[in-house]
Design a protein around this motif. Structure first.
Motif, PDB file in Angstrom:
ATOM      1  N   UNK A   1       0.978  -1.182   0.209  1.00 19.72           N
ATOM      2  CA  UNK A   1      -0.114  -0.077   0.015  1.00 19.72           C
ATOM      3  C   UNK A   1       0.771   1.173  -0.055  1.00 19.72           C
ATOM      4  N   UNK A   2       1.857   1.119   0.705  1.00 17.71           N
ATOM      5  CA  UNK A   2       2.706   2.408   1.021  1.00 17.71           C
ATOM      6  C   UNK A   2       3.487   2.628  -0.532  1.00 17.71           C
ATOM      7  N   UNK A   3       4.190   1.585  -1.023  1.00 18.53           N
ATOM      8  CA  UNK A   3       4.804   1.578  -2.659  1.00 18.53           C
ATOM      9  C   UNK A   3       3.718   2.185  -3.530  1.00 18.53           C
ATOM     10  N   UNK A   4       2.144   1.775  -3.532  1.00 19.03           N
ATOM     11  CA  UNK A   4       1.419   2.110  -4.463  1.00 19.03           C
ATOM     12  C   UNK A   4       1.071   3.582  -4.262  1.00 19.03           C
ATOM     13  N   UNK A   5       1.071   4.117  -2.908  1.00 17.33           N
ATOM     14  CA  UNK A   5       0.850   5.332  -2.653  1.00 17.33           C
ATOM     15  C   UNK A   5       2.039   6.401  -3.142  1.00 17.33           C
ATOM     16  N   UNK A   6       3.138   5.855  -2.983  1.00 19.64           N
ATOM     17  CA  UNK A   6       4.267   6.565  -3.654  1.00 19.64           C
ATOM     18  C   UNK A   6       4.322   6.592  -5.093  1.00 19.64           C
ATOM     19  N   UNK A   7       3.967   5.609  -5.840  1.00 17.77           N
ATOM     20  CA  UNK A   7       3.932   5.438  -7.328  1.00 17.77           C
ATOM     21  C   UNK A   7       2.671   6.392  -7.686  1.00 17.77           C
ATOM     22  N   UNK A   8       1.572   6.513  -7.124  1.00 22.08           N
ATOM     23  CA  UNK A   8       0.551   7.440  -7.315  1.00 22.08           C
ATOM     24  C   UNK A   8       0.866   8.857  -7.222  1.00 22.08           C
ATOM     25  N   UNK A   9       1.750   9.312  -6.033  1.00 20.88           N
ATOM     26  CA  UNK A   9       2.001  10.587  -6.053  1.00 20.88           C
ATOM     27  C   UNK A   9       2.877  10.872  -6.947  1.00 20.88           C
ATOM     28  N   UNK A  10       3.765   9.988  -7.736  1.00 20.92           N
ATOM     29  CA  UNK A  10       4.792  10.194  -8.524  1.00 20.92           C
ATOM     30  C   UNK A  10       4.174  10.513  -9.970  1.00 20.92           C
ATOM     31  N   UNK A  11       3.283   9.655 -10.183  1.00 24.42           N
ATOM     32  CA  UNK A  11       2.559   9.975 -11.270  1.00 24.42           C
ATOM     33  C   UNK A  11       1.477  11.335 -11.425  1.00 24.42           C
ATOM     34  N   UNK A  12       1.009  11.640 -10.038  1.00 28.56           N
ATOM     35  CA  UNK A  12       0.428  12.842  -9.863  1.00 28.56           C
ATOM     36  C   UNK A  12       1.431  13.768 -10.195  1.00 28.56           C
ATOM     37  N   UNK A  13       2.657  13.955  -9.728  1.00 26.44           N
ATOM     38  CA  UNK A  13       3.671  14.889  -9.966  1.00 26.44           C
ATOM     39  C   UNK A  13       3.891  15.096 -11.583  1.00 26.44           C
ATOM     40  N   UNK A  14       3.915  13.848 -12.154  1.00 28.61           N
ATOM     41  CA  UNK A  14       4.066  13.873 -13.457  1.00 28.61           C
ATOM     42  C   UNK A  14       3.011  14.806 -14.355  1.00 28.61           C
ATOM     43  N   UNK A  15       1.816  14.469 -13.927  1.00 25.00           N
ATOM     44  CA  UNK A  15       0.559  15.342 -14.439  1.00 25.00           C
ATOM     45  C   UNK A  15       0.524  16.600 -13.992  1.00 25.00           C
ATOM     46  N   UNK A  16       1.151  17.031 -13.083  1.00 28.48           N
ATOM     47  CA  UNK A  16       1.384  18.421 -12.410  1.00 28.48           C
ATOM     48  C   UNK A  16       2.377  19.054 -13.198  1.00 28.48           C
ATOM     49  N   UNK A  17       3.426  18.249 -13.548  1.00 22.83           N
ATOM     50  CA  UNK A  17       4.504  18.986 -14.330  1.00 22.83           C
ATOM     51  C   UNK A  17       4.025  19.234 -15.878  1.00 22.83           C
ATOM     52  N   UNK A  18       3.033  18.588 -16.366  1.00 20.73           N
ATOM     53  CA  UNK A  18       2.748  18.760 -17.813  1.00 20.73           C
ATOM     54  C   UNK A  18       1.565  20.030 -17.646  1.00 20.73           C
ATOM     55  N   UNK A  19       0.960  20.228 -16.585  1.00 21.88           N
ATOM     56  CA  UNK A  19      -0.086  21.156 -16.413  1.00 21.88           C
ATOM     57  C   UNK A  19       1.090  22.460 -16.260  1.00 21.88           C
ATOM     58  N   UNK A  20       1.918  22.520 -15.460  1.00 17.50           N
ATOM     59  CA  UNK A  20       2.816  23.604 -15.209  1.00 17.50           C
ATOM     60  C   UNK A  20       3.467  24.040 -16.677  1.00 17.50           C
ATOM     61  N   UNK A  21       3.655  23.043 -17.456  1.00 10.85           N
ATOM     62  CA  UNK A  21       4.459  23.580 -18.540  1.00 10.85           C
ATOM     63  C   UNK A  21       3.591  24.079 -19.534  1.00 10.85           C
ATOM     64  N   UNK A  22       2.233  23.631 -19.434  1.00  8.53           N
ATOM     65  CA  UNK A  22       1.450  24.398 -20.247  1.00  8.53           C
ATOM     66  C   UNK A  22       0.948  25.744 -19.939  1.00  8.53           C
ATOM     67  N   UNK A  23       0.970  26.108 -18.396  1.00  7.78           N
ATOM     68  CA  UNK A  23       0.540  27.302 -17.861  1.00  7.78           C
ATOM     69  C   UNK A  23       1.779  28.168 -18.239  1.00  7.78           C
ATOM     70  N   UNK A  24       3.223  27.747 -18.266  1.00  5.06           N
ATOM     71  CA  UNK A  24       4.112  28.535 -18.467  1.00  5.06           C
ATOM     72  C   UNK A  24       4.213  29.018 -19.934  1.00  5.06           C
ATOM     73  N   UNK A  25       3.463  28.185 -20.811  1.00  2.00           N
ATOM     74  CA  UNK A  25       3.537  28.601 -22.082  1.00  2.00           C
ATOM     75  C   UNK A  25       2.410  29.884 -22.251  1.00  2.00           C
ATOM     76  N   UNK A  26       1.390  29.592 -21.484  1.00  2.00           N
ATOM     77  CA  UNK A  26       0.508  30.601 -21.488  1.00  2.00           C
ATOM     78  C   UNK A  26       0.839  31.654 -21.180  1.00  2.00           C
ATOM     79  N   UNK A  27       1.434  31.869 -19.943  1.00  2.00           N
ATOM     80  CA  UNK A  27       1.938  32.968 -19.205  1.00  2.00           C
ATOM     81  C   UNK A  27       3.027  33.635 -20.304  1.00  2.00           C
TER      82      UNK A  27
END
Length: 202
Positions: free
Chosen positions: A15-41
């Motif tokens: 469960x702990x490993x699955x949570x860490x992996x899920x957080x890593x995937x979430x950060x990858x999604x956040x990175x994609x969102x932030x890159x798009x936001x910086x392009x908009x800015x």
């Protein structure tokens, strides 16, 4: 290796490993969102000025780095914080909180209108300028307290212009955070397997 893995510890580690992996995937999604936001800015800085966003329910993100203008009624909570001028000299940025509505605005209208902070300008003097309010133009930026901040350009009388907003000041560390979470998950798995091997030998 033991013939049977201990059920409860294995479930907890899994469960702990699955949570860490899920957080890593979430950060990858956040990175994609932030890159798009910086392009908009980056594109926003070259667009025409926008009307000042007065509606609290209106998303502000698309407006950041856009030029705008607003009237600051009865400025209050004046503060001086570390800042740099257009020549990148260190000094103090003078900031006030503003109501974006006139004293005669109805209470119902006030509930929908934002309060914003304004960076009036820069100086090497800690004393706040004697400014009673008025029309400001400049660049819209995020603000942790009010949601939106207007960096005045030109500054108010008696102050110098602040350093223009810079995209490099917006952190984008999500890929690094994702790597950390995936690394933690890998380490946790390795440690648990080694613990099981040691348990089997004992």
């Amino acid at each position: 290796m033991p013939r049977r893995w201990p059920i409860l510890p294995t479930l907890l580690v899994a469960a702990a490993i699955a949570t860490m992996i899920a957080l890593g995937i979430w950060q990858l999604q956040r990175a994609k969102w932030k890159e798009g936001l910086l392009v908009t800015y980056a594109a926003a800085a070259h667009k025409p000025p926008v009307d000042f966003p007065l509606d609290k329910n209106k998303p502000l993100d698309p407006y950041y780095f856009r030029k705008s203008a607003a009237h600051c009624y009865t400025p209050y909570d004046a503060i001086s914080s570390a800042g740099r001028n257009a020549a990148k000299q260190s000094g103090l940025a003078h900031v006030v909180t503003c109501n974006a509505f006139s004293p005669g605005t109805s209470m119902d209208e006030r509930k929908t209108r934002i309060t914003f902070r304004a960076v009036l300008g820069w100086s090497d003097d800690i004393a706040a300028p004697d400014w009673k309010g008025g029309e400001l133009s400049g660049t819209l930026m995020p603000d942790t307290q009010t949601g939106v901040r207007l960096i005045a350009d030109p500054p108010v009388a008696g102050l110098q212009a602040n350093e223009p907003p810079n995209l490099d000041d917006i952190p984008n560390n999500h890929l690094a955070y994702a790597g950390q979470w995936f690394f933690f998950a890998l380490v946790a798995g390795i440690i648990y397997v080694l613990a099981l091997k040691r348990r089997a030998r004992d």
